[in-house]
Enzyme design. Structure first.
Site, PDB file in Angstrom:
ATOM      1  N   CYS A   9       0.637  -1.162  -0.119  1.00 23.25           N
ATOM      2  CA  CYS A   9       0.016  -0.018   0.007  1.00 23.25           C
ATOM      3  C   CYS A   9       0.774   1.238  -0.004  1.00 23.25           C
ATOM      4  O   CYS A   9       1.939   1.512   0.395  1.00 23.25           O
ATOM      5  CB  CYS A   9      -0.707   0.035   1.153  1.00 23.25           C
ATOM      6  SG  CYS A   9      -1.902  -1.321   1.619  1.00 23.25           S
ATOM      7  N   GLY A  35       0.356   0.698  -5.093  1.00 22.25           N
ATOM      8  CA  GLY A  35      -0.864  -0.264  -4.957  1.00 22.25           C
ATOM      9  C   GLY A  35      -1.718   0.181  -6.223  1.00 22.25           C
ATOM     10  O   GLY A  35      -2.014   1.500  -6.499  1.00 22.25           O
ATOM     11  N   ASN A 118      -0.154   0.581   5.796  1.00 23.87           N
ATOM     12  CA  ASN A 118       0.808  -0.154   4.948  1.00 23.87           C
ATOM     13  C   ASN A 118       1.637  -1.029   5.686  1.00 23.87           C
ATOM     14  O   ASN A 118       2.405  -0.632   6.498  1.00 23.87           O
ATOM     15  CB  ASN A 118       1.564   1.296   4.262  1.00 23.87           C
ATOM     16  CG  ASN A 118       2.847   0.588   3.356  1.00 23.87           C
ATOM     17  OD1 ASN A 118       3.795   1.399   3.338  1.00 23.87           O
ATOM     18  ND2 ASN A 118       2.544  -0.472   2.955  1.00 23.87           N
ATOM     19  N   GLY A 119       1.750  -2.151   5.299  1.00 21.84           N
ATOM     20  CA  GLY A 119       2.596  -3.262   6.102  1.00 21.84           C
ATOM     21  C   GLY A 119       1.956  -4.486   6.148  1.00 21.84           C
ATOM     22  O   GLY A 119       0.859  -4.670   5.630  1.00 21.84           O
ATOM     23  N   TYR A 265      13.983  -1.329  -5.498  1.00 18.35           N
ATOM     24  CA  TYR A 265      12.792  -1.452  -6.509  1.00 18.35           C
ATOM     25  C   TYR A 265      11.616  -0.692  -6.070  1.00 18.35           C
ATOM     26  O   TYR A 265      10.964   0.155  -6.961  1.00 18.35           O
ATOM     27  CB  TYR A 265      12.399  -2.959  -6.897  1.00 18.35           C
ATOM     28  CG  TYR A 265      10.953  -2.916  -7.633  1.00 18.35           C
ATOM     29  CD1 TYR A 265      11.019  -2.693  -8.926  1.00 18.35           C
ATOM     30  CD2 TYR A 265       9.970  -3.449  -6.714  1.00 18.35           C
ATOM     31  CE1 TYR A 265       9.813  -2.892  -9.480  1.00 18.35           C
ATOM     32  CE2 TYR A 265       8.740  -3.675  -7.446  1.00 18.35           C
ATOM     33  CZ  TYR A 265       8.808  -3.316  -8.840  1.00 18.35           C
ATOM     34  OH  TYR A 265       7.365  -3.532  -9.633  1.00 18.35           O
ATOM     35  N   CYS A 419       8.818 -12.583   2.433  1.00 17.70           N
ATOM     36  CA  CYS A 419       8.682 -11.451   3.088  1.00 17.70           C
ATOM     37  C   CYS A 419       7.445 -11.295   3.995  1.00 17.70           C
ATOM     38  O   CYS A 419       6.506 -11.811   3.316  1.00 17.70           O
ATOM     39  CB  CYS A 419       8.514 -10.172   2.206  1.00 17.70           C
ATOM     40  SG  CYS A 419       8.352  -8.520   3.118  1.00 17.70           S
TER      41      CYS A 419
END
Ligand code: SF4
Length: 498
Positions: A9, A35, A118-119, A265, A419
Protein backbone atom coordinates in the site's frame (compact mmCIF):
# COMPACT_ATOMS: atom_id res chain seq x y z
CA UNK A 1 0.45 -11.10 -10.85
CA UNK A 2 3.30 -9.47 -12.67
CA UNK A 3 6.74 -10.91 -12.10
CA UNK A 4 7.85 -8.32 -9.55
CA UNK A 5 7.32 -8.10 -5.83
CA UNK A 6 4.44 -5.93 -4.69
CA UNK A 7 4.14 -3.74 -1.69
CA UNK A 8 0.74 -3.70 -0.11
CA UNK A 9 0.00 0.00 0.00
CA UNK A 10 0.58 3.73 -0.15
CA UNK A 11 -0.90 6.12 2.40
CA UNK A 12 -1.49 9.87 2.59
CA UNK A 13 -2.99 12.22 5.19
CA UNK A 14 -3.86 15.94 5.41
CA UNK A 15 -4.80 18.17 8.33
CA UNK A 16 -6.12 21.72 8.11
CA UNK A 17 -6.67 22.30 4.42
CA UNK A 18 -9.98 23.36 2.80
CA UNK A 19 -9.25 21.00 -0.10
CA UNK A 20 -8.01 18.10 1.99
CA UNK A 21 -9.60 15.47 -0.29
CA UNK A 22 -8.16 17.01 -3.47
CA UNK A 23 -4.66 17.03 -1.97
CA UNK A 24 -5.14 13.42 -0.93
CA UNK A 25 -6.26 12.55 -4.46
CA UNK A 26 -3.09 14.00 -5.98
CA UNK A 27 -0.99 12.37 -3.27
CA UNK A 28 -2.52 8.97 -4.00
CA UNK A 29 -2.01 9.49 -7.71
CA UNK A 30 1.74 9.94 -7.06
CA UNK A 31 1.74 6.84 -4.89
CA UNK A 32 -0.05 4.73 -7.49
CA UNK A 33 3.02 2.48 -7.90
CA UNK A 34 2.50 1.28 -4.29
CA UNK A 35 -0.88 -0.28 -5.03
CA UNK A 36 -3.15 -0.51 -8.04
CA UNK A 37 -6.05 -2.71 -6.96
CA UNK A 38 -8.13 -0.13 -5.15
CA UNK A 39 -8.10 3.41 -3.79
CA UNK A 40 -10.06 5.32 -1.16
CA UNK A 41 -10.35 8.63 0.67
CA UNK A 42 -12.10 9.46 3.96
CA UNK A 43 -12.54 13.06 5.11
CA UNK A 44 -13.40 14.48 8.51
CA UNK A 45 -16.27 16.94 8.45
CA UNK A 46 -17.96 18.99 11.09
CA UNK A 47 -21.40 19.98 9.85
CA UNK A 48 -22.45 23.23 11.65
CA UNK A 49 -26.13 22.71 10.78
CA UNK A 50 -26.29 19.30 12.36
CA UNK A 51 -23.46 19.81 14.86
CA UNK A 52 -22.50 16.20 14.24
CA UNK A 53 -19.02 15.36 13.02
CA UNK A 54 -19.10 12.97 10.09
CA UNK A 55 -16.61 11.10 7.92
CA UNK A 56 -17.68 10.85 4.30
CA UNK A 57 -15.80 8.30 2.24
CA UNK A 58 -15.37 7.19 -1.34
CA UNK A 59 -13.50 4.06 -2.33
CA UNK A 60 -13.55 1.43 -5.02
CA UNK A 61 -11.50 -1.02 -7.06
CA UNK A 62 -9.27 0.52 -9.73
CA UNK A 63 -6.63 3.16 -10.23
CA UNK A 64 -6.93 6.53 -8.48
CA UNK A 65 -7.87 8.30 -11.71
CA UNK A 66 -10.81 6.00 -12.36
CA UNK A 67 -12.02 5.67 -8.74
CA UNK A 68 -12.28 9.47 -8.46
CA UNK A 69 -13.24 10.17 -12.08
CA UNK A 70 -16.39 12.06 -11.13
CA UNK A 71 -15.32 15.48 -9.87
CA UNK A 72 -18.57 15.89 -7.91
CA UNK A 73 -17.07 13.46 -5.40
CA UNK A 74 -14.85 16.35 -4.28
CA UNK A 75 -17.36 19.20 -4.43
CA UNK A 76 -20.36 17.40 -2.95
CA UNK A 77 -19.15 14.44 -0.95
CA UNK A 78 -15.57 14.48 0.34
CA UNK A 79 -15.82 17.80 2.20
CA UNK A 80 -13.84 18.65 5.30
CA UNK A 81 -10.47 20.04 6.36
CA UNK A 82 -8.78 16.73 7.11
CA UNK A 83 -8.48 13.53 5.09
CA UNK A 84 -6.67 10.24 4.77
CA UNK A 85 -6.22 8.15 1.63
CA UNK A 86 -5.01 4.71 0.71
CA UNK A 87 -3.89 2.81 -2.40
CA UNK A 88 -4.05 -0.90 -2.06
CA UNK A 89 -2.39 -3.85 -3.65
CA UNK A 90 -4.01 -7.05 -2.43
CA UNK A 91 -2.82 -10.64 -2.36
CA UNK A 92 -4.47 -12.86 -4.95
CA UNK A 93 -6.79 -14.54 -2.43
CA UNK A 94 -8.48 -11.30 -1.45
CA UNK A 95 -8.31 -9.26 -4.64
CA UNK A 96 -12.05 -9.35 -5.26
CA UNK A 97 -13.15 -8.66 -1.70
CA UNK A 98 -14.56 -5.11 -1.57
CA UNK A 99 -14.67 -5.11 2.24
CA UNK A 100 -10.84 -5.05 2.21
CA UNK A 101 -10.65 -1.69 0.40
CA UNK A 102 -9.15 0.96 2.68
CA UNK A 103 -9.33 3.33 4.46
CA UNK A 104 -11.62 1.58 6.95
CA UNK A 105 -14.07 3.88 8.71
CA UNK A 106 -16.09 3.12 11.86
CA UNK A 107 -18.20 4.93 14.41
CA UNK A 108 -17.86 3.79 18.01
CA UNK A 109 -18.38 5.11 21.56
CA UNK A 110 -15.65 7.77 21.22
CA UNK A 111 -16.67 9.09 17.82
CA UNK A 112 -15.63 8.51 14.24
CA UNK A 113 -12.41 6.80 13.35
CA UNK A 114 -10.76 5.93 10.03
CA UNK A 115 -7.51 4.09 9.32
CA UNK A 116 -5.18 3.39 6.40
CA UNK A 117 -2.36 0.85 6.77
CA UNK A 118 0.80 0.02 4.85
CA UNK A 119 2.54 -3.16 6.00
CA UNK A 120 1.78 -6.54 7.46
CA UNK A 121 1.28 -7.58 11.10
CA UNK A 122 3.35 -10.57 12.19
CA UNK A 123 0.96 -11.46 15.03
CA UNK A 124 -2.24 -10.89 13.01
CA UNK A 125 -3.49 -14.49 13.27
CA UNK A 126 -3.12 -14.60 17.07
CA UNK A 127 -4.89 -11.28 17.48
CA UNK A 128 -7.72 -12.42 15.22
CA UNK A 129 -8.18 -15.65 17.18
CA UNK A 130 -8.17 -13.76 20.47
CA UNK A 131 -10.74 -11.24 19.27
CA UNK A 132 -12.92 -13.97 17.74
CA UNK A 133 -12.99 -15.73 21.11
CA UNK A 134 -14.31 -12.49 22.59
CA UNK A 135 -17.14 -12.58 20.05
CA UNK A 136 -15.83 -9.97 17.63
CA UNK A 137 -17.36 -10.23 14.15
CA UNK A 138 -15.04 -9.30 11.29
CA UNK A 139 -16.13 -7.70 8.05
CA UNK A 140 -12.84 -8.09 6.18
CA UNK A 141 -9.91 -10.49 6.04
CA UNK A 142 -7.47 -7.61 6.52
CA UNK A 143 -5.07 -7.16 9.46
CA UNK A 144 -6.03 -3.51 9.56
CA UNK A 145 -9.50 -4.23 10.89
CA UNK A 146 -7.86 -5.86 13.92
CA UNK A 147 -6.40 -2.50 14.92
CA UNK A 148 -9.86 -0.90 14.90
CA UNK A 149 -11.25 -3.66 17.12
CA UNK A 150 -8.33 -3.36 19.51
CA UNK A 151 -8.99 0.39 19.79
CA UNK A 152 -12.72 -0.02 20.40
CA UNK A 153 -12.15 -2.77 22.99
CA UNK A 154 -9.58 -0.76 24.95
CA UNK A 155 -10.54 0.01 28.54
CA UNK A 156 -8.89 3.46 28.35
CA UNK A 157 -11.13 6.49 28.23
CA UNK A 158 -9.63 8.91 25.71
CA UNK A 159 -9.38 8.03 22.04
CA UNK A 160 -5.66 8.74 21.98
CA UNK A 161 -5.05 6.42 24.95
CA UNK A 162 -7.15 3.73 23.26
CA UNK A 163 -5.07 4.06 20.10
CA UNK A 164 -1.82 3.85 22.11
CA UNK A 165 -3.22 0.82 23.93
CA UNK A 166 -3.98 -0.93 20.62
CA UNK A 167 -0.58 -0.08 19.16
CA UNK A 168 1.15 -1.84 22.08
CA UNK A 169 -0.57 -5.06 20.98
CA UNK A 170 0.42 -5.17 17.34
CA UNK A 171 3.72 -6.43 15.97
CA UNK A 172 5.42 -6.41 12.60
CA UNK A 173 5.45 -3.84 9.83
CA UNK A 174 3.02 -0.96 9.85
CA UNK A 175 2.77 2.63 8.81
CA UNK A 176 -0.64 4.02 9.70
CA UNK A 177 -2.68 7.13 9.08
CA UNK A 178 -5.56 7.50 11.53
CA UNK A 179 -8.27 10.13 11.31
CA UNK A 180 -10.42 11.02 14.30
CA UNK A 181 -12.99 13.83 14.55
CA UNK A 182 -10.27 16.24 15.65
CA UNK A 183 -6.89 14.66 14.89
CA UNK A 184 -4.66 13.23 12.19
CA UNK A 185 -2.34 10.61 13.68
CA UNK A 186 0.58 9.08 11.79
CA UNK A 187 2.36 5.99 13.10
CA UNK A 188 5.51 4.15 12.03
CA UNK A 189 6.28 0.79 13.63
CA UNK A 190 9.27 0.64 16.02
CA UNK A 191 11.40 -1.23 13.45
CA UNK A 192 10.57 1.31 10.75
CA UNK A 193 9.98 -1.24 7.98
CA UNK A 194 8.03 1.07 5.67
CA UNK A 195 8.72 4.74 4.93
CA UNK A 196 6.55 7.63 6.14
CA UNK A 197 7.30 11.34 5.82
CA UNK A 198 5.95 14.59 7.25
CA UNK A 199 5.31 17.66 5.08
CA UNK A 200 3.91 21.15 5.46
CA UNK A 201 2.36 23.82 3.28
CA UNK A 202 1.50 27.05 5.08
CA UNK A 203 -0.58 26.02 8.10
CA UNK A 204 -1.51 22.64 6.59
CA UNK A 205 0.24 19.42 7.57
CA UNK A 206 0.57 16.30 5.47
CA UNK A 207 2.01 12.80 5.79
CA UNK A 208 2.83 10.42 2.95
CA UNK A 209 4.50 7.08 2.26
CA UNK A 210 6.91 8.82 -0.13
CA UNK A 211 7.88 12.43 -0.74
CA UNK A 212 6.84 12.30 -4.43
CA UNK A 213 3.31 12.75 -2.99
CA UNK A 214 4.45 16.07 -1.47
CA UNK A 215 6.08 17.30 -4.68
CA UNK A 216 2.90 16.97 -6.73
CA UNK A 217 1.08 19.06 -4.09
CA UNK A 218 3.90 21.63 -3.74
CA UNK A 219 4.31 20.65 -0.09
CA UNK A 220 7.64 21.04 1.74
CA UNK A 221 9.21 17.89 3.14
CA UNK A 222 9.92 18.44 6.84
CA UNK A 223 11.31 15.11 8.04
CA UNK A 224 10.68 11.38 8.26
CA UNK A 225 8.35 10.02 10.92
CA UNK A 226 10.81 8.14 13.15
CA UNK A 227 10.61 4.38 13.81
CA UNK A 228 8.20 3.95 16.75
CA UNK A 229 6.88 7.51 16.51
CA UNK A 230 3.18 8.29 16.96
CA UNK A 231 2.75 11.78 15.54
CA UNK A 232 -0.36 13.74 16.58
CA UNK A 233 -1.56 16.68 14.50
CA UNK A 234 -4.54 18.65 15.83
CA UNK A 235 -5.71 22.17 16.88
CA UNK A 236 -2.94 22.28 19.45
CA UNK A 237 -0.44 21.76 16.60
CA UNK A 238 -1.87 24.72 14.74
CA UNK A 239 -1.46 26.91 17.84
CA UNK A 240 2.04 25.73 18.79
CA UNK A 241 3.30 25.19 15.22
CA UNK A 242 4.58 21.68 16.08
CA UNK A 243 2.96 18.24 16.08
CA UNK A 244 3.28 16.23 19.31
CA UNK A 245 5.00 12.85 19.41
CA UNK A 246 4.66 9.77 21.57
CA UNK A 247 6.94 6.76 21.10
CA UNK A 248 6.36 3.01 20.97
CA UNK A 249 9.02 0.72 22.33
CA UNK A 250 10.88 -1.65 20.06
CA UNK A 251 10.72 -5.32 20.99
CA UNK A 252 13.72 -6.51 22.97
CA UNK A 253 16.56 -7.89 20.84
CA UNK A 254 15.36 -6.23 17.65
CA UNK A 255 16.86 -3.23 15.89
CA UNK A 256 15.65 -0.70 13.32
CA UNK A 257 15.14 -2.67 10.10
CA UNK A 258 13.96 -0.50 7.23
CA UNK A 259 13.09 -2.47 4.09
CA UNK A 260 16.13 -2.31 1.79
CA UNK A 261 13.94 -3.47 -1.07
CA UNK A 262 12.20 -0.07 -1.05
CA UNK A 263 15.52 1.37 -2.26
CA UNK A 264 16.14 -1.40 -4.81
CA UNK A 265 12.83 -1.45 -6.56
CA UNK A 266 9.77 -0.23 -4.80
CA UNK A 267 10.06 3.48 -4.05
CA UNK A 268 10.01 6.01 -6.85
CA UNK A 269 13.52 7.28 -7.70
CA UNK A 270 12.36 10.87 -7.20
CA UNK A 271 11.29 10.10 -3.60
CA UNK A 272 13.28 10.64 -0.46
CA UNK A 273 12.74 7.74 1.93
CA UNK A 274 14.52 6.57 5.08
CA UNK A 275 16.36 9.90 5.12
CA UNK A 276 17.96 9.63 1.68
CA UNK A 277 17.15 10.16 -2.01
CA UNK A 278 16.25 6.88 -3.68
CA UNK A 279 17.99 8.01 -6.87
CA UNK A 280 21.29 8.49 -5.04
CA UNK A 281 21.10 5.04 -3.44
CA UNK A 282 20.27 3.33 -6.75
CA UNK A 283 23.25 4.98 -8.43
CA UNK A 284 25.51 3.68 -5.65
CA UNK A 285 24.00 0.22 -6.10
CA UNK A 286 24.92 0.46 -9.80
CA UNK A 287 28.42 1.52 -8.81
CA UNK A 288 28.87 -1.53 -6.55
CA UNK A 289 27.47 -3.76 -9.27
CA UNK A 290 30.24 -2.40 -11.54
CA UNK A 291 32.89 -3.11 -8.88
CA UNK A 292 31.72 -6.70 -8.52
CA UNK A 293 30.97 -7.38 -12.19
CA UNK A 294 32.82 -4.95 -14.45
CA UNK A 295 32.45 -5.07 -18.20
CA UNK A 296 34.95 -7.18 -20.13
CA UNK A 297 37.94 -5.17 -21.41
CA UNK A 298 37.03 -4.65 -25.06
CA UNK A 299 38.52 -1.78 -26.97
CA UNK A 300 36.28 -0.81 -29.81
CA UNK A 301 37.67 -0.98 -33.28
CA UNK A 302 36.08 -0.10 -36.58
CA UNK A 303 34.55 -3.54 -36.76
CA UNK A 304 34.06 -4.16 -33.03
CA UNK A 305 31.66 -1.70 -31.38
CA UNK A 306 31.83 -1.15 -27.61
CA UNK A 307 29.25 -2.85 -25.40
CA UNK A 308 26.04 -1.06 -24.50
CA UNK A 309 24.27 -0.97 -21.16
CA UNK A 310 20.50 -0.90 -21.15
CA UNK A 311 18.00 -1.05 -18.31
CA UNK A 312 14.61 -2.58 -17.78
CA UNK A 313 12.61 0.63 -17.45
CA UNK A 314 11.70 2.38 -15.22
CA UNK A 315 12.83 1.01 -11.87
CA UNK A 316 16.27 -0.12 -13.14
CA UNK A 317 17.19 3.07 -15.02
CA UNK A 318 19.12 4.69 -12.20
CA UNK A 319 21.10 1.59 -11.21
CA UNK A 320 22.02 1.09 -14.88
CA UNK A 321 23.21 4.69 -15.10
CA UNK A 322 25.36 4.15 -11.98
CA UNK A 323 26.73 0.94 -13.50
CA UNK A 324 27.62 2.65 -16.81
CA UNK A 325 29.14 5.66 -15.10
CA UNK A 326 31.40 3.57 -12.85
CA UNK A 327 32.58 1.39 -15.75
CA UNK A 328 33.44 4.47 -17.77
CA UNK A 329 35.28 5.89 -14.76
CA UNK A 330 37.29 2.68 -14.52
CA UNK A 331 38.27 3.01 -18.20
CA UNK A 332 35.87 0.49 -19.74
CA UNK A 333 34.46 1.65 -23.04
CA UNK A 334 30.69 1.49 -22.93
CA UNK A 335 27.59 3.57 -23.40
CA UNK A 336 24.25 3.75 -21.60
CA UNK A 337 21.51 3.40 -24.20
CA UNK A 338 17.73 3.30 -24.23
CA UNK A 339 17.17 -0.17 -25.63
CA UNK A 340 13.75 -0.90 -24.14
CA UNK A 341 10.69 1.31 -24.16
CA UNK A 342 7.96 0.85 -21.62
CA UNK A 343 4.31 1.42 -22.35
CA UNK A 344 2.96 3.27 -19.31
CA UNK A 345 -0.67 2.89 -20.17
CA UNK A 346 -1.05 -0.80 -19.38
CA UNK A 347 -3.64 -1.21 -16.66
CA UNK A 348 -3.78 -4.34 -14.56
CA UNK A 349 -7.06 -5.36 -16.18
CA UNK A 350 -5.79 -4.95 -19.75
CA UNK A 351 -5.54 -8.63 -20.52
CA UNK A 352 -8.63 -10.63 -21.31
CA UNK A 353 -8.42 -13.72 -19.10
CA UNK A 354 -7.02 -16.80 -20.71
CA UNK A 355 -6.48 -15.11 -24.07
CA UNK A 356 -3.03 -13.61 -23.87
CA UNK A 357 0.21 -15.55 -23.59
CA UNK A 358 2.92 -14.39 -21.22
CA UNK A 359 4.83 -13.37 -24.33
CA UNK A 360 2.10 -11.01 -25.40
CA UNK A 361 1.74 -9.67 -21.85
CA UNK A 362 5.41 -8.67 -21.91
CA UNK A 363 5.02 -7.15 -25.35
CA UNK A 364 2.11 -5.01 -24.16
CA UNK A 365 4.45 -3.53 -21.58
CA UNK A 366 7.84 -3.32 -23.36
CA UNK A 367 9.21 -2.93 -26.85
CA UNK A 368 12.79 -2.95 -28.14
CA UNK A 369 14.61 -0.18 -29.98
CA UNK A 370 16.01 -2.40 -32.70
CA UNK A 371 18.53 0.05 -34.14
CA UNK A 372 20.15 0.36 -30.73
CA UNK A 373 20.41 -3.38 -30.01
CA UNK A 374 21.34 -4.87 -33.39
CA UNK A 375 24.86 -6.37 -33.57
CA UNK A 376 25.79 -5.09 -30.11
CA UNK A 377 27.03 -6.80 -26.99
CA UNK A 378 24.22 -5.88 -24.59
CA UNK A 379 24.46 -5.65 -20.81
CA UNK A 380 20.93 -5.62 -19.44
CA UNK A 381 20.48 -4.28 -15.90
CA UNK A 382 17.38 -5.26 -13.94
CA UNK A 383 16.70 -4.50 -10.27
CA UNK A 384 15.50 -7.96 -9.28
CA UNK A 385 14.37 -11.35 -10.56
CA UNK A 386 11.50 -13.12 -8.86
CA UNK A 387 10.15 -16.05 -10.89
CA UNK A 388 12.17 -15.17 -13.95
CA UNK A 389 9.27 -15.64 -16.33
CA UNK A 390 9.08 -12.00 -17.42
CA UNK A 391 12.88 -11.83 -17.72
CA UNK A 392 12.89 -14.84 -20.07
CA UNK A 393 10.27 -13.27 -22.34
CA UNK A 394 12.03 -9.94 -22.28
CA UNK A 395 15.30 -11.59 -23.29
CA UNK A 396 13.53 -13.41 -26.12
CA UNK A 397 12.26 -10.06 -27.36
CA UNK A 398 15.75 -8.54 -27.18
CA UNK A 399 17.19 -11.55 -29.08
CA UNK A 400 14.73 -10.82 -31.89
CA UNK A 401 16.36 -7.41 -32.26
CA UNK A 402 19.61 -9.15 -33.27
CA UNK A 403 22.25 -8.38 -30.58
CA UNK A 404 25.53 -10.32 -30.59
CA UNK A 405 25.36 -11.27 -26.91
CA UNK A 406 23.09 -10.55 -23.94
CA UNK A 407 24.50 -10.39 -20.41
CA UNK A 408 22.09 -9.99 -17.52
CA UNK A 409 23.06 -8.01 -14.41
CA UNK A 410 20.81 -7.95 -11.36
CA UNK A 411 21.24 -4.97 -9.03
CA UNK A 412 20.14 -6.99 -5.98
CA UNK A 413 21.10 -10.39 -4.50
CA UNK A 414 19.04 -13.52 -5.30
CA UNK A 415 15.61 -13.47 -3.60
CA UNK A 416 15.34 -16.78 -1.77
CA UNK A 417 13.14 -16.15 1.30
CA UNK A 418 9.58 -14.85 1.73
CA UNK A 419 8.80 -11.42 3.15
CA UNK A 420 6.53 -11.22 6.20
CA UNK A 421 6.66 -7.45 6.46
CA UNK A 422 4.43 -6.18 3.70
CA UNK A 423 6.04 -7.17 0.40
CA UNK A 424 4.33 -9.84 -1.64
CA UNK A 425 6.65 -12.46 -3.16
CA UNK A 426 5.57 -15.79 -4.58
CA UNK A 427 6.18 -18.89 -2.43
CA UNK A 428 9.90 -19.80 -2.03
CA UNK A 429 9.57 -22.83 -4.31
CA UNK A 430 8.51 -20.55 -7.19
CA UNK A 431 11.53 -18.24 -6.89
CA UNK A 432 13.96 -18.82 -9.75
CA UNK A 433 17.01 -18.51 -7.48
CA UNK A 434 15.68 -21.42 -5.39
CA UNK A 435 14.69 -23.51 -8.40
CA UNK A 436 18.32 -23.42 -9.64
CA UNK A 437 20.02 -23.46 -6.21
CA UNK A 438 21.35 -19.94 -6.84
CA UNK A 439 23.56 -21.29 -9.61
CA UNK A 440 24.00 -18.21 -11.80
CA UNK A 441 24.97 -20.15 -14.92
CA UNK A 442 21.88 -22.35 -14.71
CA UNK A 443 19.67 -19.28 -14.15
CA UNK A 444 21.34 -17.64 -17.16
CA UNK A 445 20.52 -20.70 -19.25
CA UNK A 446 16.90 -20.75 -18.03
CA UNK A 447 16.42 -17.10 -18.92
CA UNK A 448 18.25 -17.47 -22.22
CA UNK A 449 21.18 -15.08 -21.72
CA UNK A 450 24.91 -15.55 -22.29
CA UNK A 451 25.71 -14.78 -18.65
CA UNK A 452 23.96 -13.62 -15.49
CA UNK A 453 25.38 -12.05 -12.34
CA UNK A 454 23.80 -10.78 -9.13
CA UNK A 455 24.99 -8.05 -6.76
CA UNK A 456 26.07 -9.64 -3.47
CA UNK A 457 24.29 -8.95 -0.15
CA UNK A 458 27.47 -7.28 1.14
CA UNK A 459 27.69 -5.16 -1.99
CA UNK A 460 24.09 -4.03 -1.52
CA UNK A 461 24.53 -3.12 2.14
CA UNK A 462 27.83 -1.34 1.44
CA UNK A 463 26.28 0.65 -1.40
CA UNK A 464 23.52 1.88 0.91
CA UNK A 465 26.05 2.63 3.66
CA UNK A 466 28.28 4.61 1.32
CA UNK A 467 25.34 6.77 0.24
CA UNK A 468 24.06 7.13 3.79
CA UNK A 469 26.81 6.67 6.40
CA UNK A 470 24.54 7.78 9.28
CA UNK A 471 21.51 5.81 8.14
CA UNK A 472 19.53 3.53 10.44
CA UNK A 473 19.49 -0.28 10.08
CA UNK A 474 18.00 -2.28 7.23
CA UNK A 475 16.08 -5.52 6.75
CA UNK A 476 17.63 -7.87 4.17
CA UNK A 477 15.63 -10.97 5.13
CA UNK A 478 14.40 -11.91 1.65
CA UNK A 479 18.07 -12.24 0.59
CA UNK A 480 19.67 -13.47 3.80
CA UNK A 481 16.91 -15.20 5.78
CA UNK A 482 17.80 -13.06 8.80
CA UNK A 483 14.37 -11.94 9.97
CA UNK A 484 14.64 -8.89 12.23
CA UNK A 485 11.24 -9.48 13.90
CA UNK A 486 10.16 -13.03 14.73
CA UNK A 487 7.19 -14.34 12.79
CA UNK A 488 4.72 -16.68 14.46
CA UNK A 489 4.49 -20.09 12.77
CA UNK A 490 0.82 -19.55 11.91
CA UNK A 491 1.49 -16.22 10.17
CA UNK A 492 4.47 -17.82 8.47
CA UNK A 493 2.35 -20.60 7.00
CA UNK A 494 -0.33 -18.20 5.78
CA UNK A 495 2.19 -15.94 4.17
CA UNK A 496 4.17 -18.61 2.42
CA UNK A 497 1.27 -20.22 0.68
CA UNK A 498 -1.21 -17.50 -0.22
S1 SF4 B 1 12.11 -9.29 3.70
FE1 SF4 B 1 12.87 -8.11 1.93
S2 SF4 B 1 11.05 -7.12 1.09
FE2 SF4 B 1 10.53 -7.79 3.17
S3 SF4 B 1 10.95 -6.05 4.50
FE3 SF4 B 1 12.78 -7.31 4.48
S4 SF4 B 1 14.04 -6.44 2.80
FE4 SF4 B 1 11.95 -5.69 2.54
Amino acid sequence: MSDKPHDYCGIFGVFNHPEAAVYTYYGLHSLQHRGQESAGIVTSRFDPEKSIPSMPQHKDFGLVLSVFENQKIFTEKLLGHAAIGHNRYSTSGSAGNATNIQPFRVHYKNGNLAIGHNGNLTNGSELRERLEERGVIFQSTSDTELILHLISHSKKTTQLDQIMDALQEIEGAYCLVLLTDDKLIAVRDPNGFRPLALGKQGASWMVASETCAFDINDVDYIRDIQPGEVLIIDRQTLESGEPRSLFLERKKDTSVSQCIFEYIYFARPDSRIFGENTDKIRRKIGKYLAHEHPLPKVTSTKTEKHPIIISVPDSSNTAALGYAHENQKQGYECKYEIGLIRNHYVGRTFISPGQASRDLKVRTKFNTVKGVLQDRVVFLVDDSIVRGTTSAHLVKMIRNAGPKEIHFLVSSPPIIHPCFYGMDFPSPKELIANIYDQNQDRIAEAIGVDSLRYLSSEGLVNAVKEAQPDGLGYCTACFTGQYPVPVSPHNKEENEYY
